[in-house]
Design a protein around this motif. Structure first.
Motif, PDB file in Angstrom:
ATOM      1  N   TRP A 138     -18.766  -7.576   7.194  1.00 30.06           N
ATOM      2  CA  TRP A 138     -18.729  -7.591   8.507  1.00 30.06           C
ATOM      3  C   TRP A 138     -17.389  -8.643   8.903  1.00 30.06           C
ATOM      4  N   ILE A 139     -16.931  -9.247   7.825  1.00 28.96           N
ATOM      5  CA  ILE A 139     -15.656  -9.847   8.194  1.00 28.96           C
ATOM      6  C   ILE A 139     -14.465  -9.124   7.370  1.00 28.96           C
ATOM      7  N   THR A 140     -14.658  -8.630   6.232  1.00 28.87           N
ATOM      8  CA  THR A 140     -13.557  -7.842   5.367  1.00 28.87           C
ATOM      9  C   THR A 140     -13.003  -6.627   6.046  1.00 28.87           C
ATOM     10  N   VAL A 141     -14.274  -5.751   6.276  1.00 28.38           N
ATOM     11  CA  VAL A 141     -13.760  -4.453   6.840  1.00 28.38           C
ATOM     12  C   VAL A 141     -12.881  -4.445   7.940  1.00 28.38           C
ATOM     13  N   PRO A 142     -13.481  -5.217   9.018  1.00 33.23           N
ATOM     14  CA  PRO A 142     -12.637  -5.602  10.198  1.00 33.23           C
ATOM     15  C   PRO A 142     -11.180  -6.147  10.007  1.00 33.23           C
ATOM     16  N   LEU A 143     -11.152  -6.914   9.133  1.00 31.39           N
ATOM     17  CA  LEU A 143      -9.652  -7.551   8.565  1.00 31.39           C
ATOM     18  C   LEU A 143      -8.779  -6.702   8.179  1.00 31.39           C
ATOM     19  N   LEU A 144      -9.490  -5.624   7.104  1.00 27.45           N
ATOM     20  CA  LEU A 144      -8.693  -4.864   6.712  1.00 27.45           C
ATOM     21  C   LEU A 144      -8.137  -3.627   7.589  1.00 27.45           C
ATOM     22  N   ILE A 145      -9.107  -3.158   8.488  1.00 22.09           N
ATOM     23  CA  ILE A 145      -8.695  -2.375   9.708  1.00 22.09           C
ATOM     24  C   ILE A 145      -7.515  -3.089  10.651  1.00 22.09           C
ATOM     25  N   LEU A 146      -7.869  -4.358  11.050  1.00 24.10           N
ATOM     26  CA  LEU A 146      -6.916  -5.134  11.887  1.00 24.10           C
ATOM     27  C   LEU A 146      -5.532  -4.862  11.333  1.00 24.10           C
ATOM     28  N   GLY A 147      -5.638  -5.364   9.755  1.00 25.96           N
ATOM     29  CA  GLY A 147      -4.243  -5.484   8.979  1.00 25.96           C
ATOM     30  C   GLY A 147      -3.393  -3.968   9.071  1.00 25.96           C
ATOM     31  N   LEU A 148      -4.161  -2.885   9.074  1.00 30.06           N
ATOM     32  CA  LEU A 148      -3.602  -1.859   9.177  1.00 30.06           C
ATOM     33  C   LEU A 148      -2.927  -1.481  10.627  1.00 30.06           C
ATOM     34  N   LEU A 149      -3.521  -1.866  11.585  1.00 26.48           N
ATOM     35  CA  LEU A 149      -3.007  -2.033  12.867  1.00 26.48           C
ATOM     36  C   LEU A 149      -1.798  -2.615  13.246  1.00 26.48           C
ATOM     37  N   LEU A 150      -1.751  -3.798  12.356  1.00 19.54           N
ATOM     38  CA  LEU A 150      -0.676  -4.689  12.510  1.00 19.54           C
ATOM     39  C   LEU A 150       0.455  -4.450  11.699  1.00 19.54           C
ATOM     40  N   GLY A 151       0.256  -3.197  11.001  1.00 18.29           N
ATOM     41  CA  GLY A 151       1.289  -2.918   9.943  1.00 18.29           C
ATOM     42  C   GLY A 151       1.484  -3.333   8.499  1.00 18.29           C
ATOM     43  N   TRP A 152       0.247  -3.728   8.093  1.00 20.28           N
ATOM     44  CA  TRP A 152       0.122  -4.284   6.804  1.00 20.28           C
ATOM     45  C   TRP A 152      -0.158  -2.817   5.974  1.00 20.28           C
ATOM     46  N   ARG A 153       0.226  -2.844   4.633  1.00 23.95           N
ATOM     47  CA  ARG A 153       0.147  -1.676   3.832  1.00 23.95           C
ATOM     48  C   ARG A 153      -0.526  -2.196   2.525  1.00 23.95           C
ATOM     49  N   TYR A 154      -1.501  -1.271   2.035  1.00 22.42           N
ATOM     50  CA  TYR A 154      -2.324  -1.799   1.126  1.00 22.42           C
ATOM     51  C   TYR A 154      -2.044  -0.777   0.056  1.00 22.42           C
ATOM     52  N   GLN A 155      -2.066  -1.130  -1.403  1.00 22.90           N
ATOM     53  CA  GLN A 155      -1.673  -0.632  -2.467  1.00 22.90           C
ATOM     54  C   GLN A 155      -2.609  -1.128  -3.714  1.00 22.90           C
ATOM     55  N   PHE A 156      -2.884  -0.293  -4.790  1.00 25.41           N
ATOM     56  CA  PHE A 156      -3.492  -0.626  -5.991  1.00 25.41           C
ATOM     57  C   PHE A 156      -2.625  -0.558  -7.216  1.00 25.41           C
ATOM     58  N   SER A 157      -2.664  -1.375  -8.088  1.00 22.12           N
ATOM     59  CA  SER A 157      -1.907  -1.640  -9.214  1.00 22.12           C
ATOM     60  C   SER A 157      -2.725  -2.055 -10.467  1.00 22.12           C
ATOM     61  N   GLY A 158      -2.655  -1.618 -11.421  1.00 28.83           N
ATOM     62  CA  GLY A 158      -2.952  -1.675 -12.860  1.00 28.83           C
ATOM     63  C   GLY A 158      -3.137  -0.608 -13.571  1.00 28.83           C
ATOM     64  N   PRO A 159      -3.805  -0.767 -14.878  1.00 27.02           N
ATOM     65  CA  PRO A 159      -3.975   0.487 -15.908  1.00 27.02           C
ATOM     66  C   PRO A 159      -4.630   1.575 -15.178  1.00 27.02           C
ATOM     67  N   ASP A 160      -5.637   1.371 -14.472  1.00 27.29           N
ATOM     68  CA  ASP A 160      -6.672   2.454 -13.929  1.00 27.29           C
ATOM     69  C   ASP A 160      -6.300   2.974 -12.597  1.00 27.29           C
ATOM     70  N   LEU A 161      -5.945   2.063 -11.646  1.00 29.83           N
ATOM     71  CA  LEU A 161      -5.644   2.548 -10.211  1.00 29.83           C
ATOM     72  C   LEU A 161      -4.397   2.416  -9.963  1.00 29.83           C
ATOM     73  N   GLY A 162      -3.263   2.027 -10.507  1.00 28.38           N
ATOM     74  CA  GLY A 162      -2.016   2.184 -10.226  1.00 28.38           C
ATOM     75  C   GLY A 162      -1.462   3.570 -10.191  1.00 28.38           C
ATOM     76  N   ARG A 163      -2.051   4.491  -9.902  1.00 31.09           N
ATOM     77  CA  ARG A 163      -1.616   6.088 -10.102  1.00 31.09           C
ATOM     78  C   ARG A 163      -0.871   6.312  -8.783  1.00 31.09           C
ATOM     79  N   LYS A 164       0.057   7.076  -8.849  1.00 26.92           N
ATOM     80  CA  LYS A 164       0.792   7.554  -7.632  1.00 26.92           C
ATOM     81  C   LYS A 164      -0.072   8.421  -6.554  1.00 26.92           C
ATOM     82  N   ASP A 165      -0.933   9.142  -6.934  1.00 25.00           N
ATOM     83  CA  ASP A 165      -1.438   9.907  -5.939  1.00 25.00           C
ATOM     84  C   ASP A 165      -2.643   9.033  -5.184  1.00 25.00           C
ATOM     85  N   LEU A 166      -3.008   7.948  -5.830  1.00 25.91           N
ATOM     86  CA  LEU A 166      -4.378   7.141  -5.014  1.00 25.91           C
ATOM     87  C   LEU A 166      -3.292   6.136  -4.187  1.00 25.91           C
TER      88      LEU A 166
END
Length: 191
Positions: A138-166
């Motif tokens: 109830w806190i995390t999901v609204p913060l992630l959405i609010l971050g998107l609205l404020l211009g924040w970008r999210y990415q994944f990195s690492g051996p399994d999720l650092g793929r270009k398509d994701l």
């Protein structure tokens, strides 16, 4: 090949034999430590330390136990514990922790990154994000959405999720939110 004192001592350590036996074995093997050790084992000259040792490829298998004999002769090894015997609570707990560690381990190598204006603001193990979404969604999901609205970008990195398509999908989601914001601004100005 010259046989050094160091080679003789190393063989004595490994095979638990006398200096003379170790030197003779090294001379016969041309100075090769492994061949000398095998030669001593074939001759039955190696002395194993008390307790012996075993190896098993089965997870959780233990060494056979020795059972005392009533007739004064040497103890004989008892058969290894089979699948029919009950495992102790500690063995089951250790196996459970081992399984959990291997399930969680990849999520500690992969990271969730938060970017703002081309700079990385923070990076955290994916496990932290998963725990936050589950425990305090109830806190995390609204913060992630609010971050998107404020211009924040999210990415994944690492051996399994650092793929270009994701990460392209994450960028596409951010661009879609930016387009929606621009459309709302245009419609607000048009009224």
């Amino acid at each position: 090949m010259a046989i050094t004192l160091e080679d003789v001592e190393r063989l004595r350590e490994k095979a638990n034999v006398s200096y003379e036996e170790a030197k003779a074995a090294l001379e016969r093997s041309g100075g090769d430590l492994l061949d000398a050790l095998i030669d001593l084992e074939r001759q039955g000259k190696t002395k194993t330390p008390g307790g012996g040792g075993t190896y098993s490829t089965r997870a959780g298998a233990s060494a056979p136990r020795e059972t005392p004999r009533g007739d004064g002769r040497q103890p004989s090894p008892s058969p290894p514990s089979g699948g029919g015997q009950r495992r102790s609570l500690w063995d089951r707990l250790r196996e459970l922790l081992h399984t959990l560690f291997h399930a969680v381990d990849p999520s500690t190598h992969n990271r969730f990154e938060v970017w703002r204006q081309g700079r990385m603001v923070t990076s955290m193990p994916l496990l932290i994000l998963i725990i936050a979404v589950i425990a305090v969604s109830w806190i995390t999901v609204p913060l992630l959405i609010l971050g998107l609205l404020l211009g924040w970008r999210y990415q994944f990195s690492g051996p399994d999720l650092g793929r270009k398509d994701l990460n392209d999908a994450m960028d596409h989601m951010s661009r879609t939110v930016d387009d929606m914001k621009a459309q709302v601004r245009r419609s607000a100005r048009g009224k």
